[in-house]
Design an enzyme around this catalytic site. Sequence first.
Site, PDB file in Angstrom:
ATOM      1  N   ARG A 126      -6.050  20.921  53.343  1.00  0.00           N
ATOM      2  CA  ARG A 126      -4.758  21.021  53.142  1.00  0.00           C
ATOM      3  C   ARG A 126      -2.990  20.716  54.246  1.00  0.00           C
ATOM      4  NH1 ARG A 126      -5.045  23.376  48.142  1.00  0.00           N
ATOM      5  NH2 ARG A 126      -5.671  21.930  46.263  1.00  0.00           N
ATOM      6  N   LYS A 148       2.622  10.698  64.023  1.00  0.00           N
ATOM      7  CA  LYS A 148       1.920   9.075  62.942  1.00  0.00           C
ATOM      8  C   LYS A 148       0.721   9.687  62.859  1.00  0.00           C
ATOM      9  CE  LYS A 148       5.172   5.338  62.816  1.00  0.00           C
ATOM     10  NZ  LYS A 148       5.397   3.927  62.832  1.00  0.00           N
ATOM     11  N   GLU A 190       3.893  -0.153  75.349  1.00  0.00           N
ATOM     12  CA  GLU A 190       4.433   0.678  74.749  1.00  0.00           C
ATOM     13  C   GLU A 190       5.393   1.817  76.001  1.00  0.00           C
ATOM     14  OE1 GLU A 190       4.054   1.040  71.072  1.00  0.00           O
ATOM     15  OE2 GLU A 190       2.745   0.759  71.328  1.00  0.00           O
ATOM     16  N   LYS A 232      11.870   8.819  72.364  1.00  0.00           N
ATOM     17  CA  LYS A 232      10.073   8.844  71.373  1.00  0.00           C
ATOM     18  C   LYS A 232      10.967  10.039  70.434  1.00  0.00           C
ATOM     19  CE  LYS A 232       6.772   7.712  68.713  1.00  0.00           C
ATOM     20  NZ  LYS A 232       4.992   7.371  68.870  1.00  0.00           N
ATOM     21  N   GLU A 242      10.850   6.776  59.614  1.00  0.00           N
ATOM     22  CA  GLU A 242      10.454   6.320  59.939  1.00  0.00           C
ATOM     23  C   GLU A 242      11.605   5.742  58.498  1.00  0.00           C
ATOM     24  OE1 GLU A 242       7.593   2.516  60.170  1.00  0.00           O
ATOM     25  OE2 GLU A 242       7.689   3.984  61.694  1.00  0.00           O
ATOM     26  N   ARG A 246      13.617   4.856  63.366  1.00  0.00           N
ATOM     27  CA  ARG A 246      12.686   4.745  64.562  1.00  0.00           C
ATOM     28  C   ARG A 246      11.685   3.385  63.721  1.00  0.00           C
ATOM     29  NH1 ARG A 246       7.585   9.573  62.976  1.00  0.00           N
ATOM     30  NH2 ARG A 246       6.461   8.814  64.585  1.00  0.00           N
ATOM     31  N   ASN A 250       8.553   0.078  66.402  1.00  0.00           N
ATOM     32  CA  ASN A 250       7.700  -0.923  65.791  1.00  0.00           C
ATOM     33  C   ASN A 250       8.068  -2.470  66.606  1.00  0.00           C
ATOM     34  OD1 ASN A 250       5.905   0.932  64.193  1.00  0.00           O
ATOM     35  ND2 ASN A 250       7.676   0.762  62.733  1.00  0.00           N
ATOM     36  N   HIS A 253       5.187  -5.461  66.763  1.00  0.00           N
ATOM     37  CA  HIS A 253       3.900  -4.051  65.951  1.00  0.00           C
ATOM     38  C   HIS A 253       2.899  -5.065  65.339  1.00  0.00           C
ATOM     39  CE1 HIS A 253       4.364  -0.905  68.704  1.00  0.00           C
ATOM     40  NE2 HIS A 253       3.499  -0.697  68.466  1.00  0.00           N
ATOM     41  N   HIS A 257      -0.180  -6.315  65.162  1.00  0.00           N
ATOM     42  CA  HIS A 257      -1.186  -5.467  64.097  1.00  0.00           C
ATOM     43  C   HIS A 257      -1.951  -6.387  64.000  1.00  0.00           C
ATOM     44  CE1 HIS A 257       0.432  -1.474  63.800  1.00  0.00           C
ATOM     45  NE2 HIS A 257      -0.029  -1.446  64.675  1.00  0.00           N
ATOM     46  N   HIS A 270      -4.427  -2.518  71.949  1.00  0.00           N
ATOM     47  CA  HIS A 270      -3.271  -2.074  71.019  1.00  0.00           C
ATOM     48  C   HIS A 270      -2.274  -2.689  71.840  1.00  0.00           C
ATOM     49  CE1 HIS A 270      -0.669  -0.863  68.339  1.00  0.00           C
ATOM     50  NE2 HIS A 270       0.186   0.317  69.521  1.00  0.00           N
TER      51      HIS A 270
END
Length: 365
Positions: A126, A148, A190, A232, A242, A246, A250, A253, A257, A270
């Site tokens: 956990r 993330k 990026e 960042k 997000e 935030r 993206n 992206h 993606h 990527h």
Amino acid sequence: MASHANKPLMVQLAERSYPIHIGSGLLNQISTLLPQLPPQIFILTNTTVAPLYLAQLQQSLAESATEHQVVVHQLADGEQYKSLESFAEVMNTLIGASFNRDCAVLALGGGVVGDLAGFAAACFQRGVDFYQIPTTLLADVDSSVGGKTAVNHPLGKNLIGAFYQPQAVVIDTDCLNTLTERDFHSGLAEVMKYGIIHDAEFFTWLETNAAKLVARDSAALTEAIARSCAIKAEVVALDEREQGVRALLNLGHTFGHAIEAASHYGEWTHGEAVAAGTVIASNLAMAMQLITASDFRRIVALTKALGLPVKPPQLAWDTWLSYMQRDKKVQAGKLRFVLPTAIGSATVTSQVDPELVKAAIADVS
């Protein structure tokens, strides 16, 4: 632009704040930089990175005052291994080694290793501590900072994951010397993103220093990494999960993606996919009169100068649509796009005519 290199950076998240260490030779200083590491340490890496840096990391850990039980798990190299199958293998190794809740997970590698290690750390017992030691430029400036974590699903990228912050990030800029040209250029996508969405001065600095960055000039790279991480860290501190600003990170992206998923996470890196996606998003913004034609040309020119693709692969519109609709930014069934509004600023909107999106893709393809 004021220099941000060689200054300690903090991601400010109250009691979960953590440092980002940036510099040359830091792999040899792990025991000093991370003195609080517990006796049980699990290192996740891959078959490309391990021969280069694993022994160095292990030697640094051995110099600690604490005697460590170190277990190493190596993945094969590639985006396709950021999967539930790999996650299960990591769990099997942790459980098989009788690790407990006081262990720490160290991610030694690029974005795939970091994302999987973080997700495993979030789930094992956990939640156990984890540390990011990125070895690629893309991971340095993006995936290692912000918490993330995720694995991919065949139907979409990063659909299974958690927000889970590291205890620290250690960026040894010497690791960039062993990157392939393709992987190195991918990371620059990026870096460019931060200038487009947040800092016009940084974008101009990138235009001026593009040739130095491509040549891997040490001072220029350290400055670019430090500035990217500072931006960042600032954004994550404002919006960890997000819900607002935030989402601007993206940029490119949603399209990127889709490119990665449609090409089965192997044909495009990527960074390459995000670069082409950023050009599409910028073209869409120009069509919607959010940015000027001049700003669009600057974005395209910098993308090319950094050795990145500006054209996406040839995909049918239905393919684009099917993958974009599985994107995590979809809300109430509506696609949401991050679009630049000028060099240095951007917005998130769902008020976009699908025909304009289709035309923006076709126009740069």
